[in-house]
Design a protein around this motif. Structure first.
Motif, mmCIF file in Angstrom:
data_model
loop_
_atom_site.group_PDB
_atom_site.id
_atom_site.type_symbol
_atom_site.label_atom_id
_atom_site.label_comp_id
_atom_site.label_asym_id
_atom_site.label_seq_id
_atom_site.Cartn_x
_atom_site.Cartn_y
_atom_site.Cartn_z
ATOM 1 N N MET A 154 0.830 -1.205 0.000
ATOM 2 C CA MET A 154 0.000 0.000 0.000
ATOM 3 C C MET A 154 0.865 1.257 0.000
ATOM 4 S SD MET A 154 -2.865 -1.463 -0.275
ATOM 5 C CE MET A 154 -4.050 -0.120 -0.165
ATOM 6 N N ARG A 155 2.001 1.210 0.692
ATOM 7 C CA ARG A 155 2.920 2.356 0.626
ATOM 8 C C ARG A 155 3.493 2.504 -0.781
ATOM 9 N NH1 ARG A 155 4.301 0.494 5.913
ATOM 10 N NH2 ARG A 155 6.041 -0.736 5.099
ATOM 11 N N LEU A 156 3.750 1.372 -1.436
ATOM 12 C CA LEU A 156 4.285 1.410 -2.797
ATOM 13 C C LEU A 156 3.321 2.103 -3.751
ATOM 14 C CD1 LEU A 156 6.362 0.319 -4.999
ATOM 15 C CD2 LEU A 156 4.793 -1.629 -5.211
ATOM 16 N N ILE A 157 2.047 1.726 -3.709
ATOM 17 C CA ILE A 157 1.096 2.259 -4.690
ATOM 18 C C ILE A 157 0.503 3.604 -4.279
ATOM 19 C CG2 ILE A 157 0.513 -0.060 -5.506
ATOM 20 C CD1 ILE A 157 -2.214 0.296 -4.051
ATOM 21 N N GLU A 158 0.859 4.094 -3.093
ATOM 22 C CA GLU A 158 0.274 5.348 -2.608
ATOM 23 C C GLU A 158 0.380 6.498 -3.610
ATOM 24 O OE1 GLU A 158 0.563 7.260 1.660
ATOM 25 O OE2 GLU A 158 2.239 7.966 0.423
ATOM 26 N N PRO A 159 1.522 6.724 -4.276
ATOM 27 C CA PRO A 159 1.589 7.853 -5.210
ATOM 28 C C PRO A 159 0.583 7.755 -6.356
ATOM 29 C CG PRO A 159 3.788 7.009 -4.727
ATOM 30 C CD PRO A 159 2.820 6.024 -4.172
ATOM 31 N N VAL A 160 0.146 6.546 -6.668
ATOM 32 C CA VAL A 160 -0.847 6.346 -7.725
ATOM 33 C C VAL A 160 -2.255 6.348 -7.144
ATOM 34 C CG1 VAL A 160 -1.676 4.772 -9.516
ATOM 35 C CG2 VAL A 160 0.786 5.069 -9.144
ATOM 36 N N ALA A 161 -2.476 5.498 -6.137
ATOM 37 C CA ALA A 161 -3.823 5.328 -5.590
ATOM 38 C C ALA A 161 -4.330 6.575 -4.880
ATOM 39 C CB ALA A 161 -3.847 4.135 -4.639
ATOM 40 N N ALA A 162 -3.427 7.445 -4.432
ATOM 41 C CA ALA A 162 -3.846 8.695 -3.791
ATOM 42 C C ALA A 162 -4.177 9.777 -4.802
ATOM 43 C CB ALA A 162 -2.747 9.197 -2.851
ATOM 44 N N SER A 163 -3.933 9.498 -6.093
ATOM 45 C CA SER A 163 -4.051 10.534 -7.115
ATOM 46 C C SER A 163 -5.203 10.332 -8.084
ATOM 47 C CB SER A 163 -2.741 10.613 -7.919
ATOM 48 O OG SER A 163 -1.640 10.849 -7.056
ATOM 49 N N LEU A 164 -5.792 9.143 -8.096
ATOM 50 C CA LEU A 164 -6.897 8.868 -9.020
ATOM 51 C C LEU A 164 -7.654 7.635 -8.541
ATOM 52 C CD1 LEU A 164 -5.292 6.395 -10.397
ATOM 53 C CD2 LEU A 164 -4.707 7.994 -12.179
ATOM 54 N N PRO A 165 -8.832 7.363 -9.086
ATOM 55 C CA PRO A 165 -9.566 6.162 -8.682
ATOM 56 C C PRO A 165 -8.759 4.898 -8.994
ATOM 57 C CG PRO A 165 -11.012 7.680 -9.840
ATOM 58 C CD PRO A 165 -9.623 8.214 -10.009
ATOM 59 N N TYR A 166 -8.528 4.089 -7.965
ATOM 60 C CA TYR A 166 -7.761 2.848 -8.088
ATOM 61 C C TYR A 166 -8.750 1.709 -7.895
ATOM 62 C CZ TYR A 166 -3.460 0.029 -7.759
ATOM 63 O OH TYR A 166 -2.427 -0.861 -7.994
ATOM 64 N N MET A 167 -9.269 1.197 -9.014
ATOM 65 C CA MET A 167 -10.370 0.241 -8.988
ATOM 66 C C MET A 167 -9.823 -1.182 -9.084
ATOM 67 S SD MET A 167 -12.483 2.663 -8.701
ATOM 68 C CE MET A 167 -14.062 1.820 -8.687
ATOM 69 N N THR A 168 -10.384 -2.085 -8.299
ATOM 70 C CA THR A 168 -9.786 -3.401 -8.116
ATOM 71 C C THR A 168 -10.798 -4.529 -8.291
ATOM 72 O OG1 THR A 168 -10.267 -3.412 -5.740
ATOM 73 C CG2 THR A 168 -8.175 -2.420 -6.434
ATOM 74 N N CYS A 169 -10.269 -5.731 -8.425
ATOM 75 C CA CYS A 169 -11.050 -6.955 -8.247
ATOM 76 C C CYS A 169 -10.138 -7.973 -7.579
ATOM 77 C CB CYS A 169 -11.609 -7.479 -9.573
ATOM 78 S SG CYS A 169 -10.390 -8.226 -10.670
ATOM 79 N N PRO A 170 -10.689 -8.965 -6.890
ATOM 80 C CA PRO A 170 -9.846 -9.925 -6.173
ATOM 81 C C PRO A 170 -9.238 -10.968 -7.097
ATOM 82 C CG PRO A 170 -12.154 -10.470 -5.867
ATOM 83 C CD PRO A 170 -12.121 -9.179 -6.630
ATOM 84 N N GLY A 171 -8.024 -11.390 -6.754
ATOM 85 C CA GLY A 171 -7.367 -12.487 -7.446
ATOM 86 C C GLY A 171 -7.117 -13.636 -6.486
ATOM 87 N N ASN A 172 -6.522 -14.697 -6.989
ATOM 88 C CA ASN A 172 -6.299 -15.874 -6.148
ATOM 89 C C ASN A 172 -5.318 -15.603 -5.011
ATOM 90 O OD1 ASN A 172 -4.603 -15.847 -8.661
ATOM 91 N ND2 ASN A 172 -3.498 -17.466 -7.583
ATOM 92 N N HIS A 173 -4.404 -14.645 -5.182
ATOM 93 C CA HIS A 173 -3.432 -14.366 -4.126
ATOM 94 C C HIS A 173 -4.005 -13.523 -2.991
ATOM 95 C CE1 HIS A 173 0.377 -16.132 -5.533
ATOM 96 N NE2 HIS A 173 -0.199 -16.052 -6.712
ATOM 97 N N GLU A 174 -5.265 -13.152 -3.087
ATOM 98 C CA GLU A 174 -5.931 -12.434 -1.993
ATOM 99 C C GLU A 174 -6.757 -13.370 -1.114
ATOM 100 O OE1 GLU A 174 -4.058 -10.409 -4.175
ATOM 101 O OE2 GLU A 174 -5.877 -10.541 -5.388
ATOM 102 N N GLU A 175 -6.742 -14.657 -1.400
ATOM 103 C CA GLU A 175 -7.691 -15.600 -0.799
ATOM 104 C C GLU A 175 -7.539 -15.775 0.702
ATOM 105 O OE1 GLU A 175 -8.312 -19.466 1.061
ATOM 106 O OE2 GLU A 175 -6.384 -18.881 0.178
ATOM 107 N N ARG A 176 -6.334 -15.642 1.247
ATOM 108 C CA ARG A 176 -6.069 -16.020 2.641
ATOM 109 C C ARG A 176 -7.020 -15.312 3.604
ATOM 110 N NH1 ARG A 176 -1.169 -17.976 4.904
ATOM 111 N NH2 ARG A 176 -1.797 -19.308 6.647
ATOM 112 N N TYR A 177 -7.507 -16.053 4.569
ATOM 113 C CA TYR A 177 -8.433 -15.545 5.593
ATOM 114 C C TYR A 177 -9.682 -14.925 4.960
ATOM 115 C CZ TYR A 177 -3.857 -15.800 7.869
ATOM 116 O OH TYR A 177 -2.608 -16.204 8.294
ATOM 117 N N ASN A 178 -10.189 -15.619 3.948
ATOM 118 C CA ASN A 178 -11.423 -15.193 3.267
ATOM 119 C C ASN A 178 -11.293 -13.777 2.700
ATOM 120 O OD1 ASN A 178 -13.976 -15.268 2.223
ATOM 121 N ND2 ASN A 178 -15.036 -15.094 4.180
#
Length: 340
Positions: free
Chosen positions: A142-166
């Motif tokens: 999140m610190r890495l992407i802050e210069p981008v995500a703080a500057s415009l809409p950063y729209m997402t969808c989940p992938g398989n690597h987000e699965e842990r702990y539901n």
């Protein structure tokens, strides 16, 4: 526009913002914070703050900072999205971006700072993995992407690597529209209706098979509404992590004719290809494969080009784009023979 940030201790949630590049920030917006307890062995607790900025002037550039009297962030800038349908959005579209080896990120950050994009579509797989090291990898990402995500809409969808702990880190760290914890939602951008959904409900069934049915019914309802609005927004775009088709030399779902995403559970329940074809989805964006691939318009393994000379003009089937090479620590994937 929703601003999201993290603190280590409870604190008020406030954003101060304004139109002047320097000086006081006269506007205020307040939100709320919720504790997020990571599922790792340390059970680290983070406080996720969300504040929504409303009644923004379309196309105007704002300066803002977030925090409270306990501490403020530095100032960031963003440009509010334009209203209406008569403009062409500029998008950065990718998936599979790791906290380590993020080869695409320097270019993404530079282009964002130069104002070349209106929004980012991150099509699943973040950090590799956000839950690792008791979610400290997620913090670092999140610190890495802050210069981008703080500057415009950063729209997402989940992938398989987000699965842990539901998918708990994904749900906690990103703020998407709707009331489905960011797993599926839709939004309008210029002449396009963009639908984000979870391919992962087809694979991690221990979190509930009912999610497959719930998402499918939501998708059909949303597509029906989008088709009723075609005169205003003629383009329907979907984004999901695991593709229906690919030519990579691996054992992923897209290499099998009876792909779960394409054909559904048991090859017949809640398949998405027929649904998307029925409602005329124009463009389907995917990631997961660590490569870039664009297919001719295709449905059920048949090419439906508009014409021999102009295959993408008035095609009779959707166009699929895979863009999963942002890149992960494992690098890019090998390809076999392409379709067509």
């Amino acid at each position: 526009m929703t601003v999201t940030w993290t603190t280590w201790v409870p604190a008020p949630s406030e954003v101060q913002f304004g139109l002047q590049p320097s000086g006081p920030l006269p506007l205020r917006a307040r939100g709320s914070a919720r504790p997020f307890v990571d599922g790792g062995i340390l059970r680290r607790t983070l406080y996720m703050h969300r504040v929504t900025l409303r009644r923004l002037l379309p196309g105007a550039q704002y300066v803002y900072r977030c925090g409270s009297a306990q501490g403020w962030s530095r100032r960031f800038r963003f440009r509010a999205l334009k209203n209406g349908v008569h403009w062409s959005p500029r998008l950065a579209v990718f998936g599979d971006l790791g906290a380590d080896n993020p080869k695409a990120f320097p270019r993404l950050r530079r282009d964002t700072q130069q104002g070349l994009y209106d929004a980012v579509l991150h099509v699943g797989d973040f950090a590799y993995n956000m839950d690792q090291d008791n979610a400290r990898v997620g913090d670092r990402f999140m610190r890495l992407i802050e210069p981008v995500a703080a500057s415009l809409p950063y729209m997402t969808c989940p992938g398989n690597h987000e699965e842990r702990y539901n998918f708990s880190n994904y749900k906690a760290r990103f703020s998407m529209p709707g009331d489905n914890e960011g797993l599926w939602y839709s939004w309008d951008l210029g002449p396009a209706h963009i639908i984000s959904f979870s391919t992962e409900v087809y694979f991690f069934l221990h979190y509930g098979r009912h999610l497959v049915q719930r998402q499918f019914r939501w998708l059909e309802s949303d597509l029906q509404k989008a088709n009723q609005n075609r005169a205003a927004r003629p383009w329907i775009v979907t984004m999901g992590h695991r593709p229906m088709y690919c030519s990579n030399a691996d054992l992923d779902d897209c290499r099998w004719h009876e792909s779960k995403v394409r054909k559904g559970l048991h090859g017949r329940l809640y398949g998405l290809e027929d649904l998307f074809y029925k409602y005329g989805v124009d463009l389907q964006i995917w990631a997961h494969e660590h490569s870039y691939e664009r297919l001719w318009p295709i449905y059920n393994y048949q090419v439906f080009n508009g014409s021999l000379k102009f295959p993408y003009t008035n095609p009779r089937g959707p166009v699929h784009i895979i863009t999963g090479s942002a890149v992960s620590p494992r690098g890019q994937g090998p390809c076999s023979l392409p379709f067509g």
